[in-house]
Motif scaffolding. Sequence first.
Motif, PDB file in Angstrom:
ATOM      1  N   ILE A 162       0.831  -1.199   0.000  1.00 56.70           N
ATOM      2  CA  ILE A 162       0.000   0.000   0.000  1.00 56.70           C
ATOM      3  C   ILE A 162       0.869   1.254   0.000  1.00 56.70           C
ATOM      4  O   ILE A 162       0.689   2.157  -0.817  1.00 56.70           O
ATOM      5  CB  ILE A 162      -0.926   0.028   1.234  1.00 56.70           C
ATOM      6  N   LYS A 163       1.852   1.316   0.896  1.00 52.59           N
ATOM      7  CA  LYS A 163       2.686   2.509   1.013  1.00 52.59           C
ATOM      8  C   LYS A 163       3.909   2.178   1.863  1.00 52.59           C
ATOM      9  O   LYS A 163       3.835   1.349   2.771  1.00 52.59           O
ATOM     10  CB  LYS A 163       1.884   3.640   1.669  1.00 52.59           C
ATOM     11  N   LYS A 164       5.026   2.836   1.583  1.00 50.58           N
ATOM     12  CA  LYS A 164       6.222   2.689   2.403  1.00 50.58           C
ATOM     13  C   LYS A 164       6.326   3.860   3.373  1.00 50.58           C
ATOM     14  O   LYS A 164       6.038   5.000   3.008  1.00 50.58           O
ATOM     15  CB  LYS A 164       7.480   2.612   1.529  1.00 50.58           C
ATOM     16  N   HIS A 165       6.737   3.555   4.621  1.00 54.21           N
ATOM     17  CA  HIS A 165       6.802   4.569   5.673  1.00 54.21           C
ATOM     18  C   HIS A 165       8.210   4.630   6.259  1.00 54.21           C
ATOM     19  O   HIS A 165       8.628   3.720   6.979  1.00 54.21           O
ATOM     20  CB  HIS A 165       5.805   4.240   6.792  1.00 54.21           C
ATOM     21  N   PRO A 166       8.966   5.703   5.984  1.00 55.90           N
ATOM     22  CA  PRO A 166      10.290   5.862   6.590  1.00 55.90           C
ATOM     23  C   PRO A 166      10.177   6.013   8.114  1.00 55.90           C
ATOM     24  O   PRO A 166       9.181   6.525   8.628  1.00 55.90           O
ATOM     25  CB  PRO A 166      10.824   7.153   5.945  1.00 55.90           C
ATOM     26  N   ASN A 167      11.189   5.544   8.820  1.00 54.79           N
ATOM     27  CA  ASN A 167      11.285   5.726  10.278  1.00 54.79           C
ATOM     28  C   ASN A 167      10.077   5.166  11.039  1.00 54.79           C
ATOM     29  O   ASN A 167       9.660   5.733  12.045  1.00 54.79           O
ATOM     30  CB  ASN A 167      11.462   7.211  10.618  1.00 54.79           C
ATOM     31  N   LYS A 168       9.553   4.049  10.575  1.00 58.16           N
ATOM     32  CA  LYS A 168       8.349   3.484  11.179  1.00 58.16           C
ATOM     33  C   LYS A 168       8.526   3.205  12.675  1.00 58.16           C
ATOM     34  O   LYS A 168       7.599   3.402  13.467  1.00 58.16           O
ATOM     35  CB  LYS A 168       7.973   2.180  10.446  1.00 58.16           C
ATOM     36  N   CYS A 183      20.115  -0.920  13.345  1.00 57.18           N
ATOM     37  CA  CYS A 183      20.454   0.505  13.353  1.00 57.18           C
ATOM     38  C   CYS A 183      21.325   0.844  14.560  1.00 57.18           C
ATOM     39  O   CYS A 183      21.095   0.345  15.659  1.00 57.18           O
ATOM     40  CB  CYS A 183      19.185   1.369  13.400  1.00 57.18           C
ATOM     41  N   GLU A 184      22.289   1.710  14.341  1.00 60.86           N
ATOM     42  CA  GLU A 184      23.075   2.232  15.443  1.00 60.86           C
ATOM     43  C   GLU A 184      22.364   3.483  15.970  1.00 60.86           C
ATOM     44  O   GLU A 184      22.040   4.378  15.203  1.00 60.86           O
ATOM     45  CB  GLU A 184      24.491   2.587  14.978  1.00 60.86           C
ATOM     46  N   GLY A 185      22.128   3.518  17.257  1.00 61.87           N
ATOM     47  CA  GLY A 185      21.357   4.635  17.805  1.00 61.87           C
ATOM     48  C   GLY A 185      19.880   4.428  17.531  1.00 61.87           C
ATOM     49  O   GLY A 185      19.371   3.307  17.607  1.00 61.87           O
ATOM     50  N   TYR A 186      19.183   5.495  17.190  1.00 63.88           N
ATOM     51  CA  TYR A 186      17.745   5.409  16.967  1.00 63.88           C
ATOM     52  C   TYR A 186      17.429   4.700  15.646  1.00 63.88           C
ATOM     53  O   TYR A 186      18.156   4.817  14.663  1.00 63.88           O
ATOM     54  CB  TYR A 186      17.113   6.802  16.976  1.00 63.88           C
ATOM     55  N   CYS A 187      16.320   3.978  15.660  1.00 65.81           N
ATOM     56  CA  CYS A 187      15.930   3.192  14.486  1.00 65.81           C
ATOM     57  C   CYS A 187      15.494   4.100  13.333  1.00 65.81           C
ATOM     58  O   CYS A 187      14.708   5.021  13.514  1.00 65.81           O
ATOM     59  CB  CYS A 187      14.785   2.240  14.858  1.00 65.81           C
ATOM     60  N   GLU A 188      16.004   3.805  12.153  1.00 64.00           N
ATOM     61  CA  GLU A 188      15.621   4.524  10.952  1.00 64.00           C
ATOM     62  C   GLU A 188      15.057   3.587   9.889  1.00 64.00           C
ATOM     63  O   GLU A 188      14.982   3.934   8.707  1.00 64.00           O
ATOM     64  CB  GLU A 188      16.830   5.286  10.398  1.00 64.00           C
ATOM     65  N   CYS A 189      14.660   2.404  10.298  1.00 64.51           N
ATOM     66  CA  CYS A 189      14.168   1.411   9.349  1.00 64.51           C
ATOM     67  C   CYS A 189      12.861   1.858   8.691  1.00 64.51           C
ATOM     68  O   CYS A 189      12.031   2.544   9.290  1.00 64.51           O
ATOM     69  CB  CYS A 189      13.940   0.073  10.048  1.00 64.51           C
ATOM     70  N   GLU A 190      12.688   1.408   7.456  1.00 65.61           N
ATOM     71  CA  GLU A 190      11.479   1.698   6.693  1.00 65.61           C
ATOM     72  C   GLU A 190      10.497   0.537   6.850  1.00 65.61           C
ATOM     73  O   GLU A 190      10.881  -0.626   6.858  1.00 65.61           O
ATOM     74  CB  GLU A 190      11.840   1.879   5.216  1.00 65.61           C
ATOM     75  N   GLY A 191       9.227   0.884   6.984  1.00 65.67           N
ATOM     76  CA  GLY A 191       8.187  -0.125   7.078  1.00 65.67           C
ATOM     77  C   GLY A 191       7.285  -0.085   5.858  1.00 65.67           C
ATOM     78  O   GLY A 191       6.983   0.992   5.338  1.00 65.67           O
ATOM     79  N   ALA A 192       6.881  -1.254   5.385  1.00 73.53           N
ATOM     80  CA  ALA A 192       5.973  -1.342   4.244  1.00 73.53           C
ATOM     81  C   ALA A 192       4.566  -1.657   4.748  1.00 73.53           C
ATOM     82  O   ALA A 192       4.340  -2.703   5.355  1.00 73.53           O
ATOM     83  CB  ALA A 192       6.434  -2.417   3.268  1.00 73.53           C
ATOM     84  N   GLU A 193       3.641  -0.746   4.514  1.00 73.18           N
ATOM     85  CA  GLU A 193       2.233  -0.986   4.838  1.00 73.18           C
ATOM     86  C   GLU A 193       1.671  -1.912   3.768  1.00 73.18           C
ATOM     87  O   GLU A 193       1.648  -1.569   2.583  1.00 73.18           O
ATOM     88  CB  GLU A 193       1.473   0.340   4.857  1.00 73.18           C
ATOM     89  N   MET A 194       1.240  -3.103   4.181  1.00 77.31           N
ATOM     90  CA  MET A 194       0.765  -4.098   3.222  1.00 77.31           C
ATOM     91  C   MET A 194      -0.571  -4.667   3.676  1.00 77.31           C
ATOM     92  O   MET A 194      -0.831  -4.829   4.871  1.00 77.31           O
ATOM     93  CB  MET A 194       1.790  -5.227   3.068  1.00 77.31           C
ATOM     94  N   LEU A 195      -1.416  -4.972   2.707  1.00 77.51           N
ATOM     95  CA  LEU A 195      -2.744  -5.513   3.007  1.00 77.51           C
ATOM     96  C   LEU A 195      -2.957  -6.831   2.288  1.00 77.51           C
ATOM     97  O   LEU A 195      -2.633  -6.962   1.100  1.00 77.51           O
ATOM     98  CB  LEU A 195      -3.831  -4.515   2.614  1.00 77.51           C
TER      99      LEU A 195
END
Length: 201
Positions: A162-168, A183-195
Amino acid sequence: MKPTNHLSHIIQSDISYESLAPEFFAGVIALGNHVHGDNYLTNELLADYYAKSFVGNTNASWVALYKQKVVGFRLTFAHTQWEADEWCSPSLWPVDPNTVCYFKCNTVDPAMQGCGIGSRLLSKSIECAQTQGAEAGLAHIWLASPGNSAFKYFTKNGGQLIKKHPNKWRYASIHEGYDCPVCEGYCECEGAEMLLQFQAP
């Protein structure tokens, strides 16, 4: 290391599946934090997730057990037990948002991957979610999983991006003690909103 076909067959025959219950909490928390990072799950969080799994007596969350040890779990919120947040795009969903359950987490012990545990857990959660009245399930897929396996797995099972979300998961890493394993320090991973739309039972 994935098991050989022979070992996989033996393991599959010895794996049992149970609805999530408090007696499995310790094993679920230990496995979740081992795979996803420290403080991904806590007793307080899991108790809340457990409560959100129900409509009536039907529980949409499941665990997989091997020799009495939790080797996999799927946490699923019933369609009536959660609300869309800023990481959700209901206007883009091809179904009524009120009929969508939420796949909070799917986790399999790395030593047991390749045995079909994830797919079996997904099918059991879907069956229960449909009994509860859901027509689809939403998930936020971790795009930093090794080999992007989580995205590939959910897509293979019918999930639609559906959409990709940076810093989920950045908020959780800053305010909730979540320690991202990549991630080193705070998480910066991207999450994929999927249905994933369910097939008629």
